[in-house]
Motif scaffolding. Structure first.
Motif, PDB file in Angstrom:
ATOM      1  N   ASN A   1       0.824  -1.220   0.000  1.00  0.00           N
ATOM      2  CA  ASN A   1       0.000   0.000   0.000  1.00  0.00           C
ATOM      3  C   ASN A   1       0.857   1.268   0.000  1.00  0.00           C
ATOM      4  OD1 ASN A   1      -2.193  -1.695   0.127  1.00  0.00           O
ATOM      5  ND2 ASN A   1      -2.605  -1.359   2.289  1.00  0.00           N
ATOM      6  N   PRO A   2       1.731   1.448  -0.995  1.00  0.00           N
ATOM      7  CA  PRO A   2       2.616   2.619  -0.983  1.00  0.00           C
ATOM      8  C   PRO A   2       1.840   3.920  -1.195  1.00  0.00           C
ATOM      9  CG  PRO A   2       2.747   1.502  -3.092  1.00  0.00           C
ATOM     10  CD  PRO A   2       1.893   0.630  -2.210  1.00  0.00           C
ATOM     11  N   ALA A   3       2.349   4.989  -0.582  1.00  0.00           N
ATOM     12  CA  ALA A   3       1.767   6.309  -0.796  1.00  0.00           C
ATOM     13  C   ALA A   3       2.091   6.775  -2.209  1.00  0.00           C
ATOM     14  CB  ALA A   3       2.327   7.297   0.231  1.00  0.00           C
ATOM     15  N   PRO A   4       1.235   7.609  -2.794  1.00  0.00           N
ATOM     16  CA  PRO A   4       1.521   8.119  -4.143  1.00  0.00           C
ATOM     17  C   PRO A   4       2.877   8.818  -4.200  1.00  0.00           C
ATOM     18  CG  PRO A   4      -0.728   8.643  -3.497  1.00  0.00           C
ATOM     19  CD  PRO A   4      -0.051   8.103  -2.272  1.00  0.00           C
ATOM     20  N   ASP A   5       3.629   8.575  -5.259  1.00  0.00           N
ATOM     21  CA  ASP A   5       4.968   9.144  -5.420  1.00  0.00           C
ATOM     22  C   ASP A   5       5.196   9.415  -6.897  1.00  0.00           C
ATOM     23  OD1 ASP A   5       7.694   9.689  -5.600  1.00  0.00           O
ATOM     24  OD2 ASP A   5       8.201   8.341  -3.959  1.00  0.00           O
ATOM     25  N   ASP A   6       5.363  10.700  -7.236  1.00  0.00           N
ATOM     26  CA  ASP A   6       5.537  11.080  -8.639  1.00  0.00           C
ATOM     27  C   ASP A   6       6.834  10.549  -9.243  1.00  0.00           C
ATOM     28  OD1 ASP A   6       3.157  12.420  -8.589  1.00  0.00           O
ATOM     29  OD2 ASP A   6       4.040  14.390  -8.198  1.00  0.00           O
ATOM     30  N   THR A   7       7.799  10.149  -8.395  1.00  0.00           N
ATOM     31  CA  THR A   7       9.089   9.689  -8.910  1.00  0.00           C
ATOM     32  C   THR A   7       9.090   8.193  -9.210  1.00  0.00           C
ATOM     33  OG1 THR A   7      10.028   9.201  -6.721  1.00  0.00           O
ATOM     34  CG2 THR A   7      10.229  11.467  -7.538  1.00  0.00           C
ATOM     35  N   LEU A   8       8.008   7.484  -8.831  1.00  0.00           N
ATOM     36  CA  LEU A   8       7.954   6.038  -9.016  1.00  0.00           C
ATOM     37  C   LEU A   8       6.747   5.655  -9.854  1.00  0.00           C
ATOM     38  CD1 LEU A   8       8.745   4.815  -5.384  1.00  0.00           C
ATOM     39  CD2 LEU A   8      10.347   5.069  -7.283  1.00  0.00           C
ATOM     40  N   VAL A   9       6.876   4.545 -10.545  1.00  0.00           N
ATOM     41  CA  VAL A   9       5.780   4.012 -11.339  1.00  0.00           C
ATOM     42  C   VAL A   9       5.750   2.497 -11.138  1.00  0.00           C
ATOM     43  CG1 VAL A   9       7.175   3.670 -13.421  1.00  0.00           C
ATOM     44  CG2 VAL A   9       4.704   4.047 -13.634  1.00  0.00           C
ATOM     45  N   GLY A  10       4.581   1.906 -11.301  1.00  0.00           N
ATOM     46  CA  GLY A  10       4.474   0.463 -11.131  1.00  0.00           C
ATOM     47  C   GLY A  10       3.022   0.042 -11.101  1.00  0.00           C
ATOM     48  N   ARG A  11       2.799  -1.155 -10.585  1.00  0.00           N
ATOM     49  CA  ARG A  11       1.444  -1.687 -10.528  1.00  0.00           C
ATOM     50  C   ARG A  11       1.369  -2.730  -9.419  1.00  0.00           C
ATOM     51  NH1 ARG A  11      -0.034  -5.708 -15.329  1.00  0.00           N
ATOM     52  NH2 ARG A  11      -1.430  -6.407 -13.691  1.00  0.00           N
ATOM     53  N   PRO A  12       0.165  -2.952  -8.842  1.00  0.00           N
ATOM     54  CA  PRO A  12       0.035  -4.030  -7.859  1.00  0.00           C
ATOM     55  C   PRO A  12       0.060  -5.388  -8.555  1.00  0.00           C
ATOM     56  CG  PRO A  12      -2.096  -2.987  -8.254  1.00  0.00           C
ATOM     57  CD  PRO A  12      -1.084  -2.194  -9.023  1.00  0.00           C
ATOM     58  N   PHE A  13       0.757  -6.333  -7.957  1.00  0.00           N
ATOM     59  CA  PHE A  13       0.815  -7.674  -8.538  1.00  0.00           C
ATOM     60  C   PHE A  13       0.159  -8.714  -7.641  1.00  0.00           C
ATOM     61  CE2 PHE A  13       4.590  -7.321  -5.900  1.00  0.00           C
ATOM     62  CZ  PHE A  13       4.690  -8.552  -5.284  1.00  0.00           C
ATOM     63  N   LEU A  14      -0.279  -8.295  -6.441  1.00  0.00           N
ATOM     64  CA  LEU A  14      -0.864  -9.249  -5.512  1.00  0.00           C
ATOM     65  C   LEU A  14      -1.730  -8.491  -4.507  1.00  0.00           C
ATOM     66  CD1 LEU A  14      -0.808 -12.312  -4.897  1.00  0.00           C
ATOM     67  CD2 LEU A  14       1.122 -11.897  -3.372  1.00  0.00           C
ATOM     68  N   HIS A  15      -2.873  -9.088  -4.149  1.00  0.00           N
ATOM     69  CA  HIS A  15      -3.754  -8.487  -3.155  1.00  0.00           C
ATOM     70  C   HIS A  15      -3.974  -9.464  -2.002  1.00  0.00           C
ATOM     71  CE1 HIS A  15      -4.710  -6.072  -6.747  1.00  0.00           C
ATOM     72  NE2 HIS A  15      -4.965  -5.108  -5.892  1.00  0.00           N
ATOM     73  N   ASP A  16      -4.234  -8.906  -0.837  1.00  0.00           N
ATOM     74  CA  ASP A  16      -4.485  -9.704   0.356  1.00  0.00           C
ATOM     75  C   ASP A  16      -5.465  -8.921   1.220  1.00  0.00           C
ATOM     76  OD1 ASP A  16      -4.324 -11.775   2.188  1.00  0.00           O
ATOM     77  OD2 ASP A  16      -2.135 -11.813   2.235  1.00  0.00           O
ATOM     78  N   ARG A  17      -5.873  -9.488   2.339  1.00  0.00           N
ATOM     79  CA  ARG A  17      -6.737  -8.769   3.277  1.00  0.00           C
ATOM     80  C   ARG A  17      -6.518  -9.333   4.671  1.00  0.00           C
ATOM     81  NH1 ARG A  17     -10.079 -12.005   0.190  1.00  0.00           N
ATOM     82  NH2 ARG A  17     -11.257 -13.630   1.298  1.00  0.00           N
ATOM     83  N   LEU A  18      -6.850  -8.538   5.670  1.00  0.00           N
ATOM     84  CA  LEU A  18      -6.709  -8.976   7.050  1.00  0.00           C
ATOM     85  C   LEU A  18      -7.982  -9.667   7.518  1.00  0.00           C
ATOM     86  CD1 LEU A  18      -4.977  -5.920   8.807  1.00  0.00           C
ATOM     87  CD2 LEU A  18      -3.913  -8.015   7.964  1.00  0.00           C
ATOM     88  N   VAL A  19      -7.800 -10.752   8.251  1.00  0.00           N
ATOM     89  CA  VAL A  19      -8.924 -11.434   8.889  1.00  0.00           C
ATOM     90  C   VAL A  19      -8.644 -11.520  10.381  1.00  0.00           C
ATOM     91  CG1 VAL A  19      -9.484 -12.791   6.841  1.00  0.00           C
ATOM     92  CG2 VAL A  19      -7.906 -13.729   8.540  1.00  0.00           C
ATOM     93  N   VAL A  20      -9.710 -11.576  11.164  1.00  0.00           N
ATOM     94  CA  VAL A  20      -9.557 -11.868  12.589  1.00  0.00           C
ATOM     95  C   VAL A  20      -9.675 -13.374  12.751  1.00  0.00           C
ATOM     96  CG1 VAL A  20     -10.564 -11.623  14.888  1.00  0.00           C
ATOM     97  CG2 VAL A  20     -10.427  -9.648  13.370  1.00  0.00           C
ATOM     98  N   ALA A  21      -8.679 -13.966  13.360  1.00  0.00           N
ATOM     99  CA  ALA A  21      -8.666 -15.420  13.510  1.00  0.00           C
ATOM    100  C   ALA A  21      -8.155 -15.786  14.895  1.00  0.00           C
ATOM    101  CB  ALA A  21      -7.791 -16.068  12.442  1.00  0.00           C
ATOM    102  N   GLY A  22      -8.624 -16.906  15.383  1.00  0.00           N
ATOM    103  CA  GLY A  22      -8.178 -17.415  16.676  1.00  0.00           C
ATOM    104  C   GLY A  22      -8.639 -18.845  16.842  1.00  0.00           C
ATOM    105  N   PRO A  23      -8.220 -19.499  17.895  1.00  0.00           N
ATOM    106  CA  PRO A  23      -8.672 -20.865  18.157  1.00  0.00           C
ATOM    107  C   PRO A  23     -10.146 -20.875  18.529  1.00  0.00           C
ATOM    108  CG  PRO A  23      -7.378 -20.051  19.982  1.00  0.00           C
ATOM    109  CD  PRO A  23      -7.265 -19.028  18.902  1.00  0.00           C
ATOM    110  N   GLY A  24     -10.812 -22.007  18.327  1.00  0.00           N
ATOM    111  CA  GLY A  24     -12.243 -22.101  18.595  1.00  0.00           C
ATOM    112  C   GLY A  24     -12.623 -21.738  20.012  1.00  0.00           C
TER     113      GLY A  24
END
Length: 275
Positions: free
Chosen positions: A126-149
């Motif tokens: 999740n990089p902040a916008p930067d006029d000196t850099l260019v690119g693209r996302p190649f992978l997405h993920d998300r946070l989950v809440v997890a724990g033992p039963g």
């Protein structure tokens, strides 16, 4: 410095040195009877322009030979978690495919200065916008809440394992029945997401973790997912400087990442980590 011993990229600075000095109104060289040395200003200029000259020379050689075979040094900076879980194997697979590339990967969660520190490519979350850099996302993920039963069945405030100085006392979680609020009490603070996952596996509490990191635990019933953390989308970007030519090494690695995760979804990374 003897002119005959100067590398090809640096020699390019010397060819029109008189015109260059006149145009910049700066003395770039110390001249002797048989030698030519860079001044401090000349060294500073070469530090900035040397990589560009090298890339131009490399491109000219590639075009002249009728191909763009990746070769030479490729320096990459990658974040800690991605490096620990996936980058070692990805790097090995890449150099098997392109044996003429000398790949160097360093791990750093800070946003490095690519020009000053000599990186060809950086991978960032999740990089902040930067006029000196260019690119693209190649992978997405998300946070989950997890724990033992057993933790999931507890009432009231949930014991939680958190990262660093996280001071949140409640988490908003999107479930199939809609968003819910989970009140938490941090019982353990750790600096690494892998350490947090390992602690949660023991039953000490719940945690917010990337889905790709706990997918196997969820599939086998070791951890129970409560839902997705609201507004926790994660994107991994591959970035390079806009001022640099996109050389064959960088192009090959970008294509390699796209082919490794063609759908760019967390399930692909989770499957890769299970191999």
């Amino acid at each position: 410095m003897c002119l005959d011993a100067v590398p090809g990229a640096e020699r390019g600075l010397f060819v029109e040195h008189g015109k260059l000095e006149a145009a910049l109104d700066v003395r770039l060289f110390e001249r002797g009877a048989r030698t030519l040395k860079l001044t401090e200003e000349g060294r500073a200029l070469f530090a900035r322009t040397g990589p560009l000259l090298a890339e131009l020379e490399e491109t000219a050689v590639a075009i002249g030979s009728g191909g763009e075979t990746p070769r030479g040094r490729l320096r990459i900076s990658a974040p800690l978690l991605f490096s620990q879980t996936a980058m070692g194997r990805l790097a090995a697979e890449f150099i098997r495919r392109y044996p003429d590339v000398r790949l160097e990967v360093t791990t750093d969660d800070r946003m490095v200065d690519m020009i000053e520190e000599g990186y060809d490519l950086v991978i960032r979350v999740n990089p902040a916008p930067d006029d000196t850099l260019v690119g693209r996302p190649f992978l997405h993920d998300r946070l989950v809440v997890a724990g033992p039963g057993m933790v999931r069945l507890a009432a009231g405030i949930m014991p939680a394992v958190v990262r660093g100085n996280d001071s949140e006392r409640s988490w908003t979680v999107d479930t199939t029945d809609g968003p819910i609020e989970i009140a938490v009490n941090p019982v353990l603070r750790l600096s690494s997401l892998i350490m947090i996952r390992d602690a949660v596996r023991t039953g000490v509490g719940v945690a917010k973790l990337p889905l790709s990191l706990v997918s196997d635990d969820i599939d086998c019933g070791r951890l129970v997912p409560w839902g997705n953390v609201a507004k926790s989308e994660i994107a991994l970007w591959a970035l390079y400087p806009t001022r640099r030519l996109l050389n064959a090494r960088v192009s090959a690695f970008l294509e390699f990442l796209r082919n490794s995760f063609p759908q760019a979804v967390p399930e692909e990374l989770a499957a890769y980590l299970k191999r």
